[in-house]
Design a protein around this motif. Structure first.
Motif, PDB file in Angstrom:
ATOM      1  N   PHE A   1      -2.373   9.037  -2.583  1.00 16.35           N
ATOM      2  CA  PHE A   1      -3.580   8.212  -2.403  1.00 16.35           C
ATOM      3  C   PHE A   1      -3.187   7.748  -0.747  1.00 16.35           C
ATOM      4  N   PRO A   2      -4.168   8.249   0.094  1.00 18.20           N
ATOM      5  CA  PRO A   2      -3.958   8.053   1.401  1.00 18.20           C
ATOM      6  C   PRO A   2      -3.781   6.203   1.816  1.00 18.20           C
ATOM      7  N   TYR A   3      -2.972   6.017   2.570  1.00 19.71           N
ATOM      8  CA  TYR A   3      -2.670   4.821   3.040  1.00 19.71           C
ATOM      9  C   TYR A   3      -3.751   4.100   3.783  1.00 19.71           C
TER      10      TYR A   3
ATOM     11  N   GLN B   1      -4.359  13.178   2.930  1.00 23.79           N
ATOM     12  CA  GLN B   1      -3.610  12.802   1.781  1.00 23.79           C
ATOM     13  C   GLN B   1      -1.954  13.382   2.126  1.00 23.79           C
TER      14      GLN B   1
ATOM     15  N   PRO C   1      -4.527   0.855  -4.500  1.00 22.84           N
ATOM     16  CA  PRO C   1      -5.214   2.136  -4.170  1.00 22.84           C
ATOM     17  C   PRO C   1      -6.887   2.144  -4.278  1.00 22.84           C
TER      18      PRO C   1
ATOM     19  N   ILE D   1      -6.509   2.062   1.566  1.00 25.32           N
ATOM     20  CA  ILE D   1      -5.883   1.005   0.515  1.00 25.32           C
ATOM     21  C   ILE D   1      -6.803  -0.152   0.707  1.00 25.32           C
TER      22      ILE D   1
ATOM     23  N   ASP E   1       4.576  -0.041   0.895  1.00 27.42           N
ATOM     24  CA  ASP E   1       3.787   0.961   1.239  1.00 27.42           C
ATOM     25  C   ASP E   1       3.930   2.242   0.424  1.00 27.42           C
TER      26      ASP E   1
ATOM     27  N   PRO F   1       2.595  10.998  -3.455  1.00 25.59           N
ATOM     28  CA  PRO F   1       1.933  10.169  -2.746  1.00 25.59           C
ATOM     29  C   PRO F   1       0.424  10.707  -2.534  1.00 25.59           C
TER      30      PRO F   1
ATOM     31  N   VAL G   1       1.101   4.368  -1.739  1.00 26.66           N
ATOM     32  CA  VAL G   1       0.408   5.508  -1.581  1.00 26.66           C
ATOM     33  C   VAL G   1       0.810   6.434  -2.843  1.00 26.66           C
ATOM     34  N   ARG G   2       1.453   5.941  -3.803  1.00 26.39           N
ATOM     35  CA  ARG G   2       1.843   6.590  -5.115  1.00 26.39           C
ATOM     36  C   ARG G   2       1.072   6.307  -6.349  1.00 26.39           C
TER      37      ARG G   2
ATOM     38  N   GLY H   1       1.634  10.345   2.005  1.00 28.75           N
ATOM     39  CA  GLY H   1       0.480   9.413   1.994  1.00 28.75           C
ATOM     40  C   GLY H   1       0.016   9.050   3.427  1.00 28.75           C
TER      41      GLY H   1
END
Length: 809
Positions: free
Chosen positions: A172-174, A112, A206, A177, A300, A170, A304-305, A709
């Protein structure tokens, strides 16, 4: 913007606690930081167990004061050694080491946070965990209190976005997704097959939305996304502009805008065949659509936010039903249906595919939608807003179109975007009709669509250039009374593709409806960089989206109403409103002047219109020379009036040129431009790049714009200032038969003098003291208008000719 802070640190991601004997001016040591963290993070009761264990570090004795704390924090993954098995307990701890431990304690994983050290540093600053230059006991305590608040959100049973200073963070890890595709059933039947058109909708959200989080949505309705045809690559796409025969009015008319009200011609809504729901299920993953669709990575930063990003190309595009109808009411209704589905409107259905009837719910959505996008996608945002659809909370159009008449026309004459003379709705529709990219599918509708395009050509009536039902349908300002959302409107002041009048129309519509509207006007052209030096655009957008989509009380609505970038030094200034009420007038003088529409008097050779080269390239070579010809007044194609500027002249609004003139023909195009003429030695100005509708930019710092992220940082950019001896400020065009309005025509008697009111494009521009302001009168604009076969010669009565300019005092 957030610039990455350089960190001359080693891979020591540690922290320590201070003892009562620490030196305040030197800050905490790593050993002291470790001891203090144990207490602040609530691990005191576990400390005895770790003190009883051997030290895991070679430089921390078993009886050292920090031994247990160092062991405990290493075991929990909050602090690590500095390499070679050492902990370096006596080294002064850095604020970033403390922030790293606290971010991990709050529940953020390395995935993260991102890469060390830049992502760690940037996130720490975004979370206000930077801690100052020196880590002290008091600063650490403040950092820990903030981290405790973040921990509650990050480790909550039901995930939620984390907001700090009014912006989502940010977390939420990309790479987690979720991506899926559904087909939304619309209320329109653009291909007249009796069935409601289904449009393909791409969803990215997310992973936390599968764990109970409800996400707000940023929706981009962009017909280009599904792919485009070669409509603009054909050498003949705008051959119709050469030797065009402008329509000559046989008599004057008295029609008004009300006479062209397209809603008056609306018929009863047809009863369309709709899918029968056979059950509910999960959306499909879309297969290879994610590699064949444009713009899937454009949002993107927001994914991640904690925002979902949804995109749809609309009817007539690859994977969807129907026809591409270029900005029609049906296209708008189709996109509005997507908003309704996202907002939880049970009357709108979405399915896993086009045939199974398996329904899909947007149960991950919190019901709040923003529409955003560039160019066409900015236009669809305003179009949908003008319907008043529920669930649309705000729009953020960039270079969006408010009235398509004013995109393809100007005061009664065809006027395409700069370097696209002859462009029109039918060509753009053909370009975006990406069902053509699937021959088997397109063959079933090809003849019908070709007939549709032929009808569009007739209805848009380019040779007369007058406003009519076709254009009224595509004038979204007609729906101003329906607007019930806010708008953050972004536009380039050097954009002469989607010209500045469009932002002016949008802004006025929202203000007249009593809705919140903000303007950000930069010195770019048709494209807006992700971040521009001197403007924290991501911060502005972050607060805006947080406020209108998640209800965060962050004062976004109270920020500056208008932000404008200066043309002189690229600095930014804020204003309460757009468009000054104060005006100055510059008179053309006395006597008469003459000019002609004959392009052969200039360097522009219309006979080259059939060369086998791309339009912009060969047009622009001649266009540069043509511009110099008309601005210098060295040919019979223009007349130039110059005015000395003794004090800075700050233009802010819509300049108007009043021209008293006669023409020797009953038809003709009348054009004007304002030009900044530099003194000897020239000046620096933002200029279009050669063979391009874009302005030159320069990278100020590579990788300086943090994303978070796990996303790669982007470059910080600024528009480039180029040396030049003149700069076209703004221009405008009109049909001399539309001297009263765009809704009706007035016949022109050759040789008779009339007074014409020519509106130039709205502009914010400062002509500096010592320069000259030039008013250039001319006729055919080969970069924008048609090239009529008939040559029209104009005679100007200078005593009745002047330019009125709104100025900032």
């Amino acid at each position: 913007m957030r610039k990455l802070l350089s960190c001359g640190l080693t891979l020591a991601l540690c922290g320590s606690l201070l003892t009562p004997a620490f030196a305040a001016d030197q800050g905490l040591t790593r050993g002291e930081l470790a001891q203090q963290l144990v207490e602040l993070c609530g691990y005191t009761q576990e400390l005895e167990t770790y003190e009883a264990q051997p030290s895991v570090y070679t430089d921390v004795a078993d009886d050292a004061a920090c031994q247990g704390a160092a062991n405990l924090l290493q075991d929990k993954g909050l602090m690590q050694g500095s390499g070679g098995g050492a902990f370096q307990p006596q080294r002064t701890a850095t604020p970033l080491e403390a922030a790293t431990a606290l971010m991990r304690w709050a529940g953020l994983s390395d995935k993260q946070i991102g890469a060390w050290p830049n992502d760690y540093s940037a996130l720490a600053h975004s979370l206000t965990l930077a801690g100052g230059d020196v880590l002290t006991e008091s600063s650490l305590k403040e950092m820990a209190e903030l981290a405790a608040q973040y921990r509650e959100t990050i480790q909550a049973e039901t995930p939620a976005p984390l907001f700090v200073n009014g912006e989502a963070q940010p977390i939420f890890p990309y790479d987690t997704i979720i991506r899926e595709v559904v087909y939304v059933e619309t209320p329109v039947d653009t291909d007249s097959d009796g069935k409601a058109d289904l449009v393909k909708v791409l969803i990215q959200r997310p992973a936390a939305t599968d764990e109970g989080m409800k996400a707000a949505t940023i929706f981009e309705a962009r017909p280009y996304s599904a792919g485009c045809t070669d409509a603009y690559d054909l050498d003949s796409w705008n051959a119709h502009i050469v030797d065009a025969q402008l329509t000559q009015a046989q008599q004057s008319t008295t029609t008004t805008k009300e006479d062209w009200d397209w809603t008056a011609a609306e018929t009863e809504e047809a009863q369309l065949t709709r899918q029968t729901a056979t059950g509910t299920g999960e959306a499909g993953d879309g297969g290879d659509v994610w590699t064949s669709t444009e713009n899937v990575d454009s949002y993107d930063y927001w994914l991640v936010r904690g925002y979902a990003y949804v995109s749809c190309a609309g009817p007539g595009t690859l994977g969807s039903d129907g026809f591409e109808t270029c900005a029609s009411a049906d296209e708008t209704a189709a996109f509005a249906a997507v908003v309704q589905w996202l907002a939880g409107d049970e009357s709108v259905k979405a399915y896993t595919d086009k045939t199974s009837g398996i329904e899909v719910k947007a149960d991950w959505s919190n019901g709040n939608v923003a529409m955003s996008g560039q160019s066409y996608a900015g236009s669809t945002a305003f179009a949908v807003a003008s319907t008043g659809v529920e669930g649309l909370k705000t729009i953020v159009p960039r270079a969006g179109i408010a009235s398509w008449y004013d995109y393809y026309r100007s005061q009664g004459t065809a006027a395409g975007g700069l370097y696209y003379p002859g462009d029109d709705c039918n060509i753009l529709a053909d370009y975006c009709m990406s069902r053509q990219l699937e021959p088997a599918d397109y063959s079933t509708i090809q003849l019908d669509y070709e007939r549709y395009l032929s009808g569009m050509v007739e209805e848009q009536d380019a040779l007369s250039g007058d406003y009519n039902f076709f254009w009224d349908e595509r004038n979204y300002t007609n729906g101003a009374e329906n607007l019930n959302c806010s708008a953050l409107i972004i536009h380039g002041l050097n954009d002469f593709n989607v010209r500045p009048k469009q932002f002016n129309l949008m802004y006025d519509a929202f203000r007249s409806a009593g809705q919140e509207a903000k303007l950000v006007l930069h010195q770019g052209a048709h494209m807006t960089p992700d971040q521009i030096d001197g403007l924290d655009l991501n911060g502005i957008l972050g607060r805006w989206y947080a406020h209108y989509l998640y209800g965060v009380d962050n004062g976004a609505e109270d920020e500056a109403n208008v932000r404008i970038q200066s043309n002189t030094d690229l600095s930014w200034a804020s204003y309460d409103s757009w468009g000054s009420d104060t005006t100055v007038r510059f008179d053309a003088g006395e006597g008469q002047a003459a000019f002609s529409s004959d392009l052969s008097a200039t360097s522009f050779d219309t006979s080259l219109a059939d060369v086998d080269e791309g339009w912009i390239e060969y047009c622009t070579d001649m266009a540069y020379a043509w511009e110099n010809d008309v601005i210098s007044g060295s040919t019979s194609a223009s007349r130039v009036f110059t005015f000395d500027v003794e004090e800075d002249l700050h233009i802010n609004g819509t300049p108007t040129v009043t021209i008293k003139a006669s023409a020797d023909q009953p038809t003709g195009i009348l054009s004007a431009m304002l030009v900044d003429l530099a003194p000897e030695g020239g000046m620096k100005a933002v200029m279009l790049e050669q063979y391009s509708e874009a302005v030159a930019t320069e990278t100020l710092e590579s990788g300086a714009v943090w994303q978070g992220g796990g996303l790669t940082a982007k470059d910080l950019q600024q528009f480039a200032l180029t040396q030049t001896d003149h700069k076209i400020i703004t221009r405008g065009w009109m049909d001399i038969q539309n001297r009263t309005s765009i809704y009706n025509v007035d016949t022109v008697t050759p040789g008779e003098f009339y007074t014409f009111q020519l509106e130039l494009q709205p502009m914010d521009y400062t002509v500096e003291a010592g320069h000259q302001l030039a008013l250039v009168l001319y006729s055919v604009d080969p970069e924008v208008t048609y090239w009529p076969e008939t040559v029209t010669n104009f005679t100007v009565d200078c005593t009745g000719t002047y330019v009125t300019i709104p100025v900032m005092e």
